[in-house]
Design an enzyme around this catalytic site. Structure first.
Site: not given
Length: 292
Positions: A45, A272
């Site tokens: 990711s 993230h």
């Protein structure tokens, strides 16, 4: 008369030579112009840019962004990109199918591949998710005091990285090399998620106890060290973010941070990289590789 003819002949010859030179340069320029890099992006990711809009609708399972760092690199270099990054990918997904209809990532490689980039390893053993969620839960229970996560888990995360993640990384990178023997392979480390030390404002964004903030940073440092070691031992280039991402962790303000926090963030996927983070990851990778 003879002089006039000679002058005309000289002029004609000069024009012919100039035309030939121009044609030669044009043809030579065309012949010598480099073809676009055949670039394949692999990884998890952090490579996919999961949570950064807009989303690549060609495969919603992988939650891949169209402005992730592979796309930034391709846009700036003119490379021909094949992006098979996928959120939640582990090293095993390089050689086996992650989801139904999603081929092993190394299937995108070939002997014609010029450049490969990837970020991988953080999802093996649930290192990131387990450490963040476990330490977050423990931090909430103590109101941010002490080091409950470190006290409970000790060296277990680092032991998993050493004993399981590191050999899996080497195996995955060897598979990449076998499928793309002529490619330059760049393995990106993970930018810092936490600062070196806790601060009150940090707890509001990352509910981690003050003693566990440096503990989690140490776990991440161990992971990045394992990625670096595996890269070096398989002939890949390691792209280190330890220095350039310092001061851009999830506790810093919007516009400075590269990583979104658990609370009060702007991304669909917390902990993230945001769009700025993906862009900076691309720029540092290009700098390390000498790409323009």
């Amino acid at each position: 008369m003879q002089k006039h003819v000679s002058r005309r002949n000289v002029m004609a010859t000069s024009c012919a030579l100039a035309g030939a030179l121009t044609l030669s340069l044009t043809a030579g320029g065309t012949a010598q112009a480099s073809d676009p890099l055949r670039y394949v992006a692999l990884g998890d990711s952090y490579s996919a840019g999961s949570g950064v809009l807009p989303v690549d609708t060609s495969n919603l399972l992988c939650l891949r962004s169209t402005v992730n760092y592979p796309h930034v690199i391709a846009d700036r270099t003119g490379a021909h990109l094949k992006d098979v990054t996928c959120g939640a990918a582990q090293t095993k997904d390089f050689t086996s199918s992650q989801y139904l209809g999603v081929p092993p990532q190394v299937n995108a490689l070939s002997s014609d591949t010029d450049l490969v980039t990837l970020t991988i390893g953080g999802n093996d053993n649930g290192t990131f998710i387990n450490a963040i969620t476990s330490c977050g839960s423990a931090g909430l229970l103590t109101g941010g005091k002490g080091s409950p996560c470190k006290d409970k888990y000790g060296s277990s995360f680092n032991d998993e990285i050493k004993n399981s993640t590191y050999p899996a990384l080497k195996s995955a990178l060897r598979a990449v090399r076998a499928k793309a023997p002529n490619a330059r392979v760049a393995v990106l480390g993970y930018p810092w998620i936490t600062p070196e030390k806790a601060n009150p404002s940090c707890y509001l964004k990352l509910p981690i106890a003050e003693g566990d903030v440096p503990y989690l940073r140490d776990v991440q440092a161990h992971l990045n060290a394992a990625v670096e070691r595996a890269s070096e031992e398989t002939g890949a280039t390691f792209v280190d973010f330890a220095e350039v991402s310092d001061g851009h962790d999830a506790c810093t303000p919007l516009g400075t941070r590269w990583i979104e926090p658990v609370l009060f963030g702007t991304s669909l996927v917390p902990v993230h990289p945001n769009a700025l983070g993906e862009r900076r990851m691309a720029e540092h990778t290009m700098e390390v590789l000498g790409l323009k």
